[in-house]
Structure formats: structure tokens, C-alpha cells
Scaffold this motif. Structure first.
Motif, PDB file in Angstrom:
ATOM      1  N   ARG A  18       0.842  -1.197   0.000  1.00 34.04           N
ATOM      2  CA  ARG A  18       0.000   0.000   0.000  1.00 34.04           C
ATOM      3  C   ARG A  18       0.882   1.254   0.000  1.00 34.04           C
ATOM      4  NH1 ARG A  18      -2.388  -0.635   4.579  1.00 34.04           N
ATOM      5  NH2 ARG A  18      -3.926  -2.071   3.738  1.00 34.04           N
ATOM      6  N   PHE A  19       1.944   1.248   0.792  1.00 35.30           N
ATOM      7  CA  PHE A  19       2.854   2.397   0.843  1.00 35.30           C
ATOM      8  C   PHE A  19       3.452   2.685  -0.534  1.00 35.30           C
ATOM      9  CE2 PHE A  19       7.284   3.770   1.027  1.00 35.30           C
ATOM     10  CZ  PHE A  19       7.151   5.005   1.636  1.00 35.30           C
ATOM     11  N   TYR A  20       4.008   1.671  -1.182  1.00 37.68           N
ATOM     12  CA  TYR A  20       4.648   1.885  -2.487  1.00 37.68           C
ATOM     13  C   TYR A  20       3.625   2.254  -3.564  1.00 37.68           C
ATOM     14  CZ  TYR A  20       9.088   0.435  -0.596  1.00 37.68           C
ATOM     15  OH  TYR A  20      10.246   0.380   0.142  1.00 37.68           O
ATOM     16  N   ARG A  21       2.427   1.715  -3.464  1.00 35.32           N
ATOM     17  CA  ARG A  21       1.371   2.071  -4.418  1.00 35.32           C
ATOM     18  C   ARG A  21       0.922   3.520  -4.237  1.00 35.32           C
ATOM     19  NH1 ARG A  21      -1.297  -2.086  -3.602  1.00 35.32           N
ATOM     20  NH2 ARG A  21      -2.501  -1.366  -1.833  1.00 35.32           N
ATOM     21  N   GLU A  22       0.644   3.902  -2.987  1.00 33.26           N
ATOM     22  CA  GLU A  22       0.117   5.248  -2.715  1.00 33.26           C
ATOM     23  C   GLU A  22       1.182   6.337  -2.848  1.00 33.26           C
ATOM     24  OE1 GLU A  22      -1.753   4.997   1.136  1.00 33.26           O
ATOM     25  OE2 GLU A  22      -3.408   3.774   0.363  1.00 33.26           O
ATOM     26  N   THR A  27       2.637  -0.510  -9.210  1.00 27.05           N
ATOM     27  CA  THR A  27       1.519  -1.446  -9.313  1.00 27.05           C
ATOM     28  C   THR A  27       1.936  -2.840  -8.867  1.00 27.05           C
ATOM     29  OG1 THR A  27       2.049  -1.869 -11.635  1.00 27.05           O
ATOM     30  CG2 THR A  27       0.414  -0.170 -11.186  1.00 27.05           C
ATOM     31  N   GLU A  28       0.967  -3.556  -8.354  1.00 28.81           N
ATOM     32  CA  GLU A  28       1.200  -4.926  -7.925  1.00 28.81           C
ATOM     33  C   GLU A  28       1.226  -5.843  -9.147  1.00 28.81           C
ATOM     34  OE1 GLU A  28      -1.260  -8.197  -5.389  1.00 28.81           O
ATOM     35  OE2 GLU A  28      -1.086  -6.204  -4.480  1.00 28.81           O
ATOM     36  N   MET A  39       6.085  -5.821  -6.698  1.00 25.04           N
ATOM     37  CA  MET A  39       5.653  -4.487  -7.134  1.00 25.04           C
ATOM     38  C   MET A  39       6.448  -4.058  -8.361  1.00 25.04           C
ATOM     39  SD  MET A  39       3.320  -3.721  -4.878  1.00 25.04           S
ATOM     40  CE  MET A  39       3.039  -1.978  -5.174  1.00 25.04           C
ATOM     41  N   LYS A  40       5.749  -3.570  -9.381  1.00 26.64           N
ATOM     42  CA  LYS A  40       6.356  -3.073 -10.615  1.00 26.64           C
ATOM     43  C   LYS A  40       6.926  -1.689 -10.369  1.00 26.64           C
ATOM     44  CE  LYS A  40       7.139  -2.486 -15.068  1.00 26.64           C
ATOM     45  NZ  LYS A  40       8.528  -2.510 -15.385  1.00 26.64           N
ATOM     46  N   VAL A  46      13.256  -4.746 -13.129  1.00 24.00           N
ATOM     47  CA  VAL A  46      13.456  -5.266 -11.786  1.00 24.00           C
ATOM     48  C   VAL A  46      12.177  -5.065 -10.974  1.00 24.00           C
ATOM     49  CG1 VAL A  46      14.821  -5.058  -9.672  1.00 24.00           C
ATOM     50  CG2 VAL A  46      15.930  -4.806 -11.900  1.00 24.00           C
ATOM     51  N   VAL A  47      11.818  -6.069 -10.200  1.00 23.63           N
ATOM     52  CA  VAL A  47      10.605  -6.044  -9.375  1.00 23.63           C
ATOM     53  C   VAL A  47      11.007  -5.917  -7.906  1.00 23.63           C
ATOM     54  CG1 VAL A  47       8.608  -7.422  -8.636  1.00 23.63           C
ATOM     55  CG2 VAL A  47       9.336  -7.448 -11.038  1.00 23.63           C
TER      56      VAL A  47
END
Length: 113
Positions: A18-22, A27-28, A39-40, A46-47
Motif C-alpha cells: 500500500r505504501f509503495y502504491r500510494e 503497481t502490484e 511491485m512493478k 526489476v521487481v
């Protein structure tokens, strides 16, 4: 060896995703239950792998090799492996330490999913 993942152990993978998305709009890509989430990261192949862990593992890269078993056989006498290769979803995995004590993780995609 090709860098595939940046490994980040976290106390809660869902909260970390959620932190990296927001915060960054990442994106997951995939999820293994709620324990491990890929996470993309824009601009790279690299993921970021967020893995819910008890704190014993350290962050670092995970590198793809053609065959973990071949790499292990060729290097087991010169590298400090932490156990023999093991099965993971889609392939094999092993880890060793560099001279400074950093964990270097390797995997392959030799098994059909």
C-alpha cells in the motif's frame, strides 16, 4: 547473472505494498497469499519483492541464473553457500555470502508453473 528482484523483508507485506502504491504509484504484479508481493517499478524490469519476514533476512538483490544447480556445482567450493539449492515456485533457489558477509540470492525458472 541478471538482477530480477530487489528483496525487502517487511513486517506486513500488504501495508508495505500500500505504501509503495500510494506514495510512488507502483503497481502490484503478483502475490503469494498476503506474505509476498511483487511491485512493478517504472522504468525497469526489476521487481520490488516485499516479503513478510520475522526480521532475520536482510534486504538485497535476487539474481537469475540459467541453472541454480549448475551454478552451485561450479561454485560450491569457492563461495560460502548457506545450504544446498531448494525448490521454489517455478524453479530453484540458493543463497551465498560475499566476502563482506552480504547475502547474494540466486534463482532460476527451470520448472513449469
Amino acid at each position: 547473472m541478471k538482477l530480477q528482484f530487489l528483496y525487502h523483508p517487511v513486517p506486513n507485506a500488504v501495508d508495505a505494498a500500500r505504501f509503495y502504491r500510494e506514495q510512488f504509484g507502483w503497481t502490484e504484479l503478483w502475490r503469494e497469499k498476503d506474505m509476498t508481493i511483487g511491485m512493478k517499478m517504472p522504468g525497469t524490469d526489476v521487481v520490488l519483492m516485499l516479503d513478510q519476514d520475522d526480521g532475520e533476512l536482510t534486504a538485497g538483490g535476487i539474481f537469475e541464473v540459467p541453472s541454480v544447480d549448475d551454478f552451485y556445482r561450479e561454485k560450491k567450493h569457492v563461495l560460502q553457500f548457506e545450504g544446498a539449492p531448494t525448490d521454489i515456485p517455478g524453479g530453484r533457489y540458493a543463497q551465498f555470502r560475499d566476502p563482506a558477509g552480504n547475502v547474494v540470492r540466486i534463482l532460476d525458472s527451470t520448472k513449469e508453473q
